[in-house]
Design a protein around this motif. Structure first.
Motif, PDB file in Angstrom:
ATOM      1  N   ILE A 199      -9.058   1.899   4.800  1.00  0.00           N
ATOM      2  CA  ILE A 199      -8.097   3.000   4.698  1.00  0.00           C
ATOM      3  C   ILE A 199      -8.766   4.307   5.112  1.00  0.00           C
ATOM      4  CG2 ILE A 199      -6.794   1.867   2.848  1.00  0.00           C
ATOM      5  CD1 ILE A 199      -8.126   3.805   0.875  1.00  0.00           C
TER       6      ILE A 199
ATOM      7  N   GLN B  15      -9.300  -4.181   2.779  1.00  0.00           N
ATOM      8  CA  GLN B  15      -8.429  -3.317   3.576  1.00  0.00           C
ATOM      9  C   GLN B  15      -9.135  -1.988   3.836  1.00  0.00           C
ATOM     10  OE1 GLN B  15      -5.191  -3.667   5.001  1.00  0.00           O
ATOM     11  NE2 GLN B  15      -5.935  -1.778   5.941  1.00  0.00           N
TER      12      GLN B  15
ATOM     13  N   TYR C 291      -2.676   7.393   1.804  1.00  0.00           N
ATOM     14  CA  TYR C 291      -3.715   7.054   2.772  1.00  0.00           C
ATOM     15  C   TYR C 291      -3.097   6.376   3.981  1.00  0.00           C
ATOM     16  CZ  TYR C 291      -3.127   2.948  -0.216  1.00  0.00           C
ATOM     17  OH  TYR C 291      -2.589   1.942  -0.966  1.00  0.00           O
ATOM     18  N   GLU C 292      -3.910   6.282   5.021  1.00  0.00           N
ATOM     19  CA  GLU C 292      -3.490   5.648   6.269  1.00  0.00           C
ATOM     20  C   GLU C 292      -4.253   4.339   6.423  1.00  0.00           C
ATOM     21  OE1 GLU C 292      -3.846   6.522  11.088  1.00  0.00           O
ATOM     22  OE2 GLU C 292      -4.013   8.176   9.632  1.00  0.00           O
ATOM     23  N   LEU C 293      -3.528   3.253   6.760  1.00  0.00           N
ATOM     24  CA  LEU C 293      -4.158   1.943   6.912  1.00  0.00           C
ATOM     25  C   LEU C 293      -4.861   1.851   8.257  1.00  0.00           C
ATOM     26  CD1 LEU C 293      -1.339  -0.424   5.542  1.00  0.00           C
ATOM     27  CD2 LEU C 293      -3.309   0.520   4.309  1.00  0.00           C
ATOM     28  N   GLU C 294      -6.036   1.266   8.232  1.00  0.00           N
ATOM     29  CA  GLU C 294      -6.799   1.007   9.452  1.00  0.00           C
ATOM     30  C   GLU C 294      -6.869  -0.507   9.645  1.00  0.00           C
ATOM     31  OE1 GLU C 294      -8.452   3.217  11.496  1.00  0.00           O
ATOM     32  OE2 GLU C 294      -7.665   4.975  10.430  1.00  0.00           O
TER      33      GLU C 294
ATOM     34  N   TYR D  13       0.825  -1.208   0.000  1.00  0.00           N
ATOM     35  CA  TYR D  13       0.000   0.000   0.000  1.00  0.00           C
ATOM     36  C   TYR D  13       0.859   1.258   0.000  1.00  0.00           C
ATOM     37  CZ  TYR D  13      -3.631  -3.331   1.303  1.00  0.00           C
ATOM     38  OH  TYR D  13      -4.495  -4.402   1.321  1.00  0.00           O
TER      39      TYR D  13
ATOM     40  N   GLU E  99      -5.333  -4.559   9.518  1.00  0.00           N
ATOM     41  CA  GLU E  99      -4.674  -5.390   8.516  1.00  0.00           C
ATOM     42  C   GLU E  99      -5.676  -5.810   7.435  1.00  0.00           C
ATOM     43  OE1 GLU E  99      -2.948  -8.664  10.566  1.00  0.00           O
ATOM     44  OE2 GLU E  99      -1.359  -7.454  11.507  1.00  0.00           O
ATOM     45  N   THR E 100      -5.129  -6.341   6.356  1.00  0.00           N
ATOM     46  CA  THR E 100      -5.977  -6.820   5.259  1.00  0.00           C
ATOM     47  C   THR E 100      -6.688  -8.101   5.684  1.00  0.00           C
ATOM     48  OG1 THR E 100      -4.437  -5.888   3.635  1.00  0.00           O
ATOM     49  CG2 THR E 100      -6.027  -7.530   2.842  1.00  0.00           C
TER      50      THR E 100
ATOM     51  N   ALA F 243      -2.815   0.720  -5.175  1.00  0.00           N
ATOM     52  CA  ALA F 243      -2.279  -0.352  -4.329  1.00  0.00           C
ATOM     53  C   ALA F 243      -1.743  -1.439  -5.250  1.00  0.00           C
ATOM     54  CB  ALA F 243      -3.347  -0.901  -3.393  1.00  0.00           C
TER      55      ALA F 243
ATOM     56  N   GLU G  23       1.276   4.371   1.579  1.00  0.00           N
ATOM     57  CA  GLU G  23       0.821   5.030   2.798  1.00  0.00           C
ATOM     58  C   GLU G  23       1.062   6.531   2.772  1.00  0.00           C
ATOM     59  OE1 GLU G  23       1.365   2.992   6.533  1.00  0.00           O
ATOM     60  OE2 GLU G  23       2.132   1.223   5.491  1.00  0.00           O
TER      61      GLU G  23
END
Length: 839
Positions: free
Chosen positions: A300, A298, A263-266, A258, A268-269, A309, A260
């Motif tokens: 985000i 996922q 965007y910011e990951l929220e 990804y 895990e996948t 991605a 980042e």
């Protein structure tokens, strides 16, 4: 038993590919205004004779790549339904050993769209397709399809090939539909006529990687919070690995990468599907994978509208795995859609191909440094060789107890009491009929004989096992433990018919000889055919004719010169010894048939060392028999060993000593004389690495070739190329070939179907001349680059394809394609090395 012989005749055949450039499909587009705000976008493919283009819908994911159309997202229109196609031909496709749906000659695909604007606009779609003919399949190819959509209300004066529309509502629409239907009928009649032409078949088998389909979507959960989804739909029998695997020594786990910065990951996948934890035969361990379908999700957090991605994955079925693939996806969060970046069709600029593919100005296909690689054994020479092998087999059959004693008895019968001239004439006719009977048996193979049947029989597991059992039975019979005979009713009828006078009676006497002697001649004839046949019915005729000449010739010679009969050795125990020796040979051949089945199914029963061990035991047994140490039921006592018997024993013992070290991990000598007969070197008790090219980039390999002053061997190959794998596993691993490739060449493998994207400055559309007209081709991936390199520089687009170049880029010899014969491939390499040294 005759069915056995006929089946054995079919056992071995090979197909050879011609090296040349192919461009069998051309595309045209039409726009049909339905006068209701919708348009039919028609995409017509014109296909050269002998080639076929696959349908969008195929019954299995284990076969070729289905035709696929991609239309870009646009605000000016919306798609209505999917791409329509006429009913395809459903026939057996020998390339993939299954029934498949495809089109011949021509086909029109139709996509209906609805315009969202009163203005005209241009639209560029993309088709991804694959074509095959009777000998080969070409690499998958991208082609742009351009449409000019007129302003609403504009009449498009183009006649559609087919109209896929609902029941018309106006008289004008009905008239248009009737006219289109009449054209459809004429087109269908034309296609029916073309499809009734004689079709040639092939033995080229090419599995592809169209076993999984991905879809992408985005969902807004709240302000600034989204879910991006990657859904995989798998074909029957295929499975996709989880992100979480118990070991790094197995397959590549599915992995997501990804950006980042966007965007910011929220969290895990997540994986949403039915996870299976089971034994995977490809890696011989328990693994986690999905069948049917799975969705990776996922969450985000972003303020962007367009985000990207990447993910990497690998899929396998029960027998094989496809190479890992990396895909980049672009999500439009406001529309909730996602698209594979590779499928976007927004690059219109013309590309200067000279900046992408390597330039080799010194390559002159018509004038290489040496002529090696071009000259193949002519068909006439090949048939004469096979005829000679059949003749040798017939001479051996003469020295069996079934045939040899009949020579003096039969010739004496013909020459007794009828006058020398008349008796000689009958005996010569008798010998001719023996030859004719064997030659005539090959005639059915010239009518409606599918060459693919020959290849199927050669690789059929159950048939190889049957031949193994039959040859063991023949061997035991030759040892003297029982006698194999044809039904007495058959031989009695032939013998009764031989009492008829004249030419007909002589013919049936010859037929009686052929039937009665079958227990000795059948296995020998089958052995000759099994080791000599190359392709089709003519080699069958050549081998059987040679066999018949050798059997019939003695009767004609001894009838012409009766005094020579007195010089023939007397029948006795030596004939039984010949038969027992043949029994040992049949036993060794039986092991080869079992090995064929074992290799296909990978049972591990007959590894290379096991094969050599069994043959060594057979060789020791034959040596002991010739020395009189062991005996069989019908053997006569051996008074003393004759010089001939001692000499033959020495040859057998020498051969046994030659093959015995094959059971060792490192043999003191190679076994080149047996190349192609025992299992390949990688199919071993010991762990031996498969041999592959060190380089996969041409420029890097050429730099290395210059640094080492070695010739460069280019291997144009493909991940989905079966013959490429056969060459790598069965030819490159042979010691004499592997040594040349490692020590004398710089080897580079260029994959024409590698889907990894090229840098953006190397992507685009370029124009080139072919057949007197200008063509366009898109380059997007590494595979596109190497396929273009092969076609533009070497005028060829079939794989495998081998090219030898000097470090300065000169062509050292004529390139060759699939060359499974180890000696022939070694000669090709040696000729290139010699040309390099002489430079």
């Amino acid at each position: 038993m005759r069915a056995f012989v006929l089946g054995l005749i079919l056992l071995f055949s090979n197909q050879f590919l011609n090296a040349q450039i192919y461009n069998p499909v051309s595309w045209q587009t039409k726009v049909v205004d339905n006068e209701d705000g919708t348009y039919d976008l028609q995409m017509m493919a014109t296909i050269d004779k002998g080639w076929h283009l696959y349908s969008q819908e195929l019954p299995s994911d284990d076969g070729p790549i289905a035709t696929e159309f991609t239309f870009p997202e646009g605000e000016s229109y919306e798609l209505i339904g999917n791409v329509k196609e006429p009913k395809p031909v459903t026939e057996y496709d020998p390339n993939f050993d299954m029934d498949l749906n495809f089109f011949k000659k021509s086909v029109t695909f139709t996509q209906k769209i609805k315009s969202r604007t009163p203005k005209s606009f241009d639209l560029t779609a993309e088709v991804y397709f694959m074509v095959c003919d009777e000998e080969k399949c070409l690499p998958p190819e991208f082609v742009d399809l351009n449409f000019s959509i007129p302003a609403s209300g504009t009449v498009v004066k183009e006649m559609p090939e087919k109209v896929e529309s609902a029941e018309p509502k106006t008289t004008t629409e009905k008239d248009k539909l009737n006219e289109a239907e009449q054209q459809d009928e004429r087109l269908a009649e034309s296609k029916l006529s073309l499809n009734q032409e004689t079709e040639e078949t092939t033995a080229n088998e090419d599995p592809t990687a169209n076993a999984i389909r991905w879809t992408y979507a985005a969902e807004k959960l709240s302000e600034g919070i989204y879910e991006v989804k990657f859904k995989a739909i798998l074909g029957d029998g295929w499975h996709l690995y989880s992100q979480h695997l118990p070991s790094d020594e197995g397959p590549i786990a599915t992995a997501f990468y990804y950006d980042e910065q966007q965007y910011e990951l929220e969290g895990e996948t997540e994986e949403k599907g039915d996870l299976i934890s089971d034994f995977d035969p490809n890696f011989e361990m328990d693994l986690n994978f999905y069948a049917n379908e799975v969705t990776f999700v996922q969450k985000i957090k972003t303020t962007e509208n367009i985000v990207q991605a990447e993910f990497e994955y690998m899929i396998c079925d029960e027998k094989m795995c496809l190479p890992p693939e990396l895909i980049e996806v672009e999500f439009n969060l406001s529309e909730g859609t996602g698209i594979n970046v590779l499928e976007k069709s927004d690059q219109e600029a013309t590309l200067d191909v000279s900046g992408v593919i390597p330039a080799l100005p010194k390559v002159d296909l018509a004038n290489p440094v040496s002529d090696c690689g071009e000259d193949q054994e002519s068909e006439e020479g090949g048939l004469m060789t096979i005829f000679f092998l059949g003749f040798i087999g017939g001479l051996i059959a003469l020295l069996t107890p079934c045939v040899f004693p009949m020579i003096p008895l039969t010739v004496s019968f013909f020459t007794k009491g009828d006058g020398e001239g008349k008796g000689v004439g009958k005996a010569v006719l008798y010998g001719f009929f023996i030859f004719a009977i064997y030659a005539v048996l090959s005639i059915p193979f010239h009518f409606n004989t599918d060459p693919e049947v020959l290849n199927e029989i050669a690789t059929s597991v159950w048939l190889n096992i049957i031949f193994f059992v039959v040859f063991v039975v023949f061997a035991i019979s030759f040892f003297g433990y029982f006698e194999i005979t044809l039904p007495s009713s058959l031989t009695n009828k032939a013998d009764s018919a031989s009492q008829v006078g004249g030419v007909l009676g002589i013919f049936f006497m010859a037929l009686t000889l052929a039937l009665v002697s079958f227990s000795c001649t059948g296995p020998i004839l089958g052995t000759v055919l099994g080791s000599a046949l190359k392709n089709g019915p003519w080699p069958i005729t050549a081998a059987m004719s040679g066999f018949g000449v050798a059997l019939g010739l003695p009767f004609a010679i001894f009838a012409t010169f009766p005094s020579m009969l007195n010089k023939l050795p007397q029948s006795g125990g030596w004939l039984n010894s010949v038969k027992v020796v043949l029994g040992f040979i049949e036993l060794a051949l039986a092991v080869k048939f079992l090995s064929n089945a074992d290799l296909v199914e990978q049972w591990g029963l007959l590894k290379r060392e096991t094969f050599f061990a069994i043959w060594t035991v057979i060789g020791i047994g034959l040596t002991a028999y010739l020395l009189g140490l062991i005996k069989f039921p019908h053997d006569s006592p051996i008074g003393r060993l004759s010089p001939f018997r001692l000499g033959f024993t020495a040859l057998v013992l020498a051969f046994t000593i030659y093959i015995a070290p094959g059971v060792l991990k490192s043999s003191p000598w190679n076994h080149n004389l047996l190349s192609g007969f025992p299992p390949p070197t990688f199919y071993s008790w010991y762990e031996k690495e498969s041999f592959h090219a060190e380089f996969t980039d041409f420029e890097t390999a050429m730099t290395e070739a210059k640094a080492q002053d070695k010739p460069l061997l280019i291997d144009f190959t493909g991940w989905a190329c079966v013959n490429c794998r056969k060459m790598e596993e069965s030819v490159w691993t042979v010691d004499e070939i592997k040594e040349r490739l490692e020590e004398d060449f710089v080897l580079v493998s260029l994959y024409v179907d590698d889907k990894v994207l090229l840098p953006e400055d190397q992507q685009g559309v370029f124009e080139y001349e072919a057949g007197g007209e200008t063509k366009k081709k898109k380059i997007k991936t590494i595979g596109n680059k190497w396929a273009t390199f092969q076609t533009q520089v070497f005028n060829n687009n079939s794989q495998p394809y081998y090219v030898m170049l000097s470090p300065e880029g000169e062509l050292l010899g004529k390139p060759v394609g699939y060359t499974p014969d180890v000696k022939e491939y070694a000669d090709f390499l040696d000729c290139g090395l010699k040309a390099h040294e002489e430079r």
